[in-house]
Design a protein around this motif. Structure first.
Motif, mmCIF file in Angstrom:
data_model
loop_
_atom_site.group_PDB
_atom_site.id
_atom_site.type_symbol
_atom_site.label_atom_id
_atom_site.label_comp_id
_atom_site.label_asym_id
_atom_site.label_seq_id
_atom_site.Cartn_x
_atom_site.Cartn_y
_atom_site.Cartn_z
ATOM 1 N N ASN A 173 64.946 41.988 30.736
ATOM 2 C CA ASN A 173 65.867 43.112 30.528
ATOM 3 C C ASN A 173 65.613 44.220 31.537
ATOM 4 O O ASN A 173 66.546 44.816 32.084
ATOM 5 N N SER A 191 66.813 43.083 34.988
ATOM 6 C CA SER A 191 68.271 43.032 35.063
ATOM 7 C C SER A 191 68.852 44.435 35.192
ATOM 8 O O SER A 191 69.822 44.640 35.937
ATOM 9 N N ARG A 192 68.273 45.402 34.504
ATOM 10 C CA ARG A 192 68.755 46.781 34.625
ATOM 11 C C ARG A 192 68.541 47.328 36.033
ATOM 12 O O ARG A 192 69.353 48.112 36.546
ATOM 13 N N TYR A 206 71.973 40.127 37.916
ATOM 14 C CA TYR A 206 72.021 40.773 36.603
ATOM 15 C C TYR A 206 72.487 39.783 35.536
ATOM 16 O O TYR A 206 71.876 39.681 34.460
ATOM 17 N N ARG A 207 73.561 39.030 35.840
ATOM 18 C CA ARG A 207 74.081 38.073 34.861
ATOM 19 C C ARG A 207 73.069 36.966 34.572
ATOM 20 O O ARG A 207 72.902 36.548 33.415
ATOM 21 N N GLN A 231 70.234 38.439 32.434
ATOM 22 C CA GLN A 231 70.710 38.722 31.087
ATOM 23 C C GLN A 231 70.849 37.435 30.272
ATOM 24 O O GLN A 231 70.571 37.420 29.063
ATOM 25 N N ALA A 289 67.438 36.601 29.122
ATOM 26 C CA ALA A 289 67.032 37.506 28.051
ATOM 27 C C ALA A 289 67.667 37.096 26.719
ATOM 28 O O ALA A 289 67.025 37.158 25.664
ATOM 29 N N ARG A 290 68.936 36.658 26.771
ATOM 30 C CA ARG A 290 69.597 36.201 25.542
ATOM 31 C C ARG A 290 68.907 34.972 24.976
ATOM 32 O O ARG A 290 68.772 34.824 23.757
#
Length: 245
Positions: free
Chosen positions: A12, A15-16, A67-68, A71, A74-75
Motif C-alpha cells: 500500500n 503504491s501510494r 500503482y494498479r 494495489q 495488496a488486495r
C-alpha cells in the motif's frame, strides 16, 4: 479469532508513492501547458524542452501501471488476512513481517504460529495462466490484454521466494535458540487463475479460503508447547518493534 499482529503494509505504501509520482507528472504537464499559453511567442526556449511533456506523459502511464499492480497485490494480502484471522485464538498471525538478520533483509506476507508449527504464507494475486516448476528461475504468465490479444510475460518464480522466506525465518529462529522447521505455503488468491505448476516440496493453493484448512490439518512431527509458542511470539514481536522503530 487468531491474535493478529499487523506490520506496515509495504504494498500500500509503495503504491501510494507511485500514485503520487503520477500526480507530480500530471502537475508538470499542466504547468507546461499554462506556461505555453500565457507566454506564447514571448517564450524562447530550447526545442528539446518540448519533449518533456512526452516524457512526463510516459511517466504517468508507468506510475499508474505500477500503482494498479501493487494495489492488486495488496488486495490479495487483505483477502488472505480476512481468512487467517479466523483461525482459533491459540494461533498468532504476523502480517507484513520484515526479517532483518545481519546482512539479510526480507519481508514475509504472513507468519502463522500455533501448536502445530510455524508457517510462512506467501500470497500472489495473478490472473491468466501460469506455467512453471519449482526449479525454474522464471515462470510464464499468459494473459489476454484489453484488446483481446494474448501476450506472454515472465514472472519471478514465487516458490523460490517462498523458500527464501522459510530459510530466513528458520535462521532468525535458530539464532534465538529455536530449532524449528518452518512450513512454507504459496497461495494464489485469485481463483480465476489457471495453474500448471509442478511442485513437490512446497504446497501451492488456489484460493485464500483453503489456507486455514491446510494449517489446521497440518500434522507436525513434534507439536509446540504453550511456553515455546509464547517465546516465539515474544521474539517476533520484539523483532517487529525493532524494525518499525
Amino acid at each position: 479469532m487468531a491474535n493478529v499482529h499487523k506490520g506496515k503494509k509495504t504494498l500500500n505504501r509503495q503504491s501510494r508513492q507511485y500514485l503520487f509520482s503520477a500526480f507530480v507528472c500530471a502537475g508538470l504537464i499542466g504547468t507546461y501547458v499554462v506556461m505555453i499559453f500565457r507566454l506564447g511567442e514571448e517564450l524562447s526556449i530550447n526545442p528539446f524542452f518540448h519533449l518533456l511533456p512526452v516524457i512526463w506523459l510516459m511517466g504517468i502511464f508507468y506510475y499508474c501501471r505500477r500503482y494498479r499492480i501493487l494495489q492488486a497485490g495488496a488486495r490479495g494480502e487483505n483477502e488472505i488476512l480476512t481468512y487467517v484471522r479466523k483461525l482459533p485464538n491459540q494461533y498468532h498471525v504476523f502480517s507484513n513481517f520484515v526479517i532483518q538478520e545481519k546482512r539479510i533483509r526480507d519481508e514475509a506476507d504472513f507468519i502463522v504460529v500455533g501448536e502445530n508449527g510455524v508457517f510462512v504464507v506467501e500470497g500472489k494475486n495473478h490472473l491468466g495462466k501460469i506455467v512453471g516448476t519449482e526449479d525454474d528461475i522464471e515462470w510464464k504468465q499468459y494473459k489476454f490484454g484489453q484488446k483481446g490479444k494474448l501476450y506472454t510475460k515472465n514472472m519471478m518464480n514465487p516458490i523460490k521466494q517462498t523458500k527464501w522466506h522459510r530459510h530466513n525465518i528458520e535462521g532468525m529462529l535458530r539464532n534465538a535458540g529455536f530449532c524449528i522447521s518452518v512450513v512454507p505455503l504459496l497461495v494464489f488468491t485469485n481463483t480465476a487463475v489457471q495453474l500448471e505448476i509442478a511442485s513437490s516440496e512446497i504446497v501451492v493453493l488456489k484460493g485464500s479460503k483453503y489456507v486455514n484448512d491446510y494449517i489446521l490439518r497440518y500434522s507436525p512431527q513434534r507439536k509446540l508447547d504453550k511456553h515455546m509458542i509464547k517465546d516465539i511470539v515474544a521474539l517476533l514481536e520484539k523483532k517487529a518493534r525493532v524494525i518499525q522503530s
